[in-house]
Design a protein around this motif. Structure first.
Motif, PDB file in Angstrom:
ATOM      1  N   ASN A 163     -11.970   4.486  -0.365  1.00 46.46           N
ATOM      2  CA  ASN A 163     -12.188   3.283   0.441  1.00 46.46           C
ATOM      3  C   ASN A 163     -13.356   2.459  -0.063  1.00 46.46           C
ATOM      4  O   ASN A 163     -13.587   1.373   0.417  1.00 46.46           O
ATOM      5  CB  ASN A 163     -12.414   3.655   1.913  1.00 46.46           C
ATOM      6  N   ASN A 182     -15.590   0.080  -2.497  1.00 45.52           N
ATOM      7  CA  ASN A 182     -15.305  -1.100  -3.290  1.00 45.52           C
ATOM      8  C   ASN A 182     -15.066  -0.651  -4.739  1.00 45.52           C
ATOM      9  O   ASN A 182     -15.876   0.085  -5.297  1.00 45.52           O
ATOM     10  CB  ASN A 182     -16.510  -2.033  -3.180  1.00 45.52           C
ATOM     11  N   SER A 206       1.850   1.992   1.066  1.00 42.43           N
ATOM     12  CA  SER A 206       0.835   0.942   1.170  1.00 42.43           C
ATOM     13  C   SER A 206      -0.498   1.525   1.632  1.00 42.43           C
ATOM     14  O   SER A 206      -1.557   1.130   1.147  1.00 42.43           O
ATOM     15  CB  SER A 206       1.291  -0.209   2.084  1.00 42.43           C
ATOM     16  N   TYR A 207      -0.474   2.504   2.523  1.00 41.44           N
ATOM     17  CA  TYR A 207      -1.694   3.173   2.970  1.00 41.44           C
ATOM     18  C   TYR A 207      -2.340   3.935   1.813  1.00 41.44           C
ATOM     19  O   TYR A 207      -3.537   3.830   1.570  1.00 41.44           O
ATOM     20  CB  TYR A 207      -1.381   4.128   4.135  1.00 41.44           C
ATOM     21  N   ASN A 226      -4.128   1.749  -0.574  1.00 44.75           N
ATOM     22  CA  ASN A 226      -5.161   0.910   0.053  1.00 44.75           C
ATOM     23  C   ASN A 226      -4.754  -0.550   0.256  1.00 44.75           C
ATOM     24  O   ASN A 226      -5.597  -1.436   0.183  1.00 44.75           O
ATOM     25  CB  ASN A 226      -6.484   0.956  -0.715  1.00 44.75           C
ATOM     26  N   TYR A 227      -3.495  -0.791   0.498  1.00 49.77           N
ATOM     27  CA  TYR A 227      -3.095  -2.145   0.870  1.00 49.77           C
ATOM     28  C   TYR A 227      -3.359  -2.312   2.355  1.00 49.77           C
ATOM     29  O   TYR A 227      -3.217  -1.360   3.124  1.00 49.77           O
ATOM     30  CB  TYR A 227      -1.614  -2.385   0.552  1.00 49.77           C
ATOM     31  N   SER A 228      -3.722  -3.508   2.765  1.00 47.93           N
ATOM     32  CA  SER A 228      -4.030  -3.767   4.177  1.00 47.93           C
ATOM     33  C   SER A 228      -2.774  -3.688   5.040  1.00 47.93           C
ATOM     34  O   SER A 228      -2.858  -3.426   6.233  1.00 47.93           O
ATOM     35  CB  SER A 228      -4.709  -5.118   4.342  1.00 47.93           C
ATOM     36  N   SER A 229      -1.610  -3.903   4.424  1.00 49.82           N
ATOM     37  CA  SER A 229      -0.346  -3.850   5.168  1.00 49.82           C
ATOM     38  C   SER A 229       0.810  -3.722   4.178  1.00 49.82           C
ATOM     39  O   SER A 229       0.649  -3.933   2.977  1.00 49.82           O
ATOM     40  CB  SER A 229      -0.161  -5.132   5.984  1.00 49.82           C
ATOM     41  N   HIS A 275       1.330  -7.024   2.443  1.00 45.56           N
ATOM     42  CA  HIS A 275       0.454  -7.262   1.279  1.00 45.56           C
ATOM     43  C   HIS A 275       1.019  -6.560   0.047  1.00 45.56           C
ATOM     44  O   HIS A 275       1.101  -7.146  -1.034  1.00 45.56           O
ATOM     45  CB  HIS A 275      -0.964  -6.783   1.595  1.00 45.56           C
TER      46      HIS A 275
END
Length: 183
Positions: free
Chosen positions: A89, A91, A146-147, A150-153, A156
């Motif tokens: 998670n 950056n 997607s999870y 690390n996609y927000s949804s 995305h």
């Protein structure tokens, strides 16, 4: 008859590298992904033979500092995307700077200068390739994929997938299922 094979490219490269180093009687220690510490001196003729033997498998020995840093950057990104259960998670710029002991600005500029592409674009391409692999494996839903990446949804992921491949993930899934049914 067709065989469908699933493989771990990093493990395959590691095994090939170990076999070739041992074949040439070279004492070594495997460090991080893409890094080998040779114990003692490597004679130039042995190094050339090793390079030729590895080239057959698409493995190159990188000799200049800039290219080495770029290859390490790519290796870290690939390791992060393919070998982690879930992407960290943190950056990504901070993660790369910490792992490579350089500022992200330096790494990013060098990457763009050498590859004519951005780190961000490389990451997107790798994430989409990983998503395609996970879709083909068929063990996770698009939400889980997607999870994991690390996609927000899912939306995305779908937008980047379509922009990169020209297909939505759902259309890609249908093609894979149709091909599997035709076997």
């Amino acid at each position: 008859m067709k065989l469908y094979v699933k493989y771990d490219i990093n493990l395959a490269c590691k095994v090939i590298l170990q076999e070739k180093l041992e074949e040439f009687g070279i004492e070594y220690e495997l460090k991080e992904l893409g890094e080998v510490e040779i114990r003692g001196n490597l004679q130039p003729d042995v190094q050339k033979q090793l390079e030729a033997a590895l080239e057959r498998y698409g493995i190159r020995i990188v000799s200049n500092h800039k290219n080495t840093l770029i290859e390490k950057t790519k290796d870290i990104i690939i390791e992060m995307i393919y070998e982690k259960e879930k992407l960290p998670n943190t950056n990504i710029s901070t993660y790369l700077a910490d792992r490579l002991n350089h500022s992200y600005g330096y790494i990013s500029n060098l990457f763009s200068e050498v590859t004519y592409s951005s780190i961000e674009n490389f990451i997107i391409i790798q994430k989409i390739e990983r998503a395609k692999q996970l879709i083909i494996e068929g063990e996770l839903t698009l939400t889980e994929i997607s999870y994991q990446l690390n996609y927000s949804s899912v939306a995305h992921l779908s937008n980047q997938f379509k922009k990169t491949t020209g297909l939505t993930p759902t259309a890609f899934q249908r093609i894979i299922k149709k091909r599997a049914g035709a076997r």
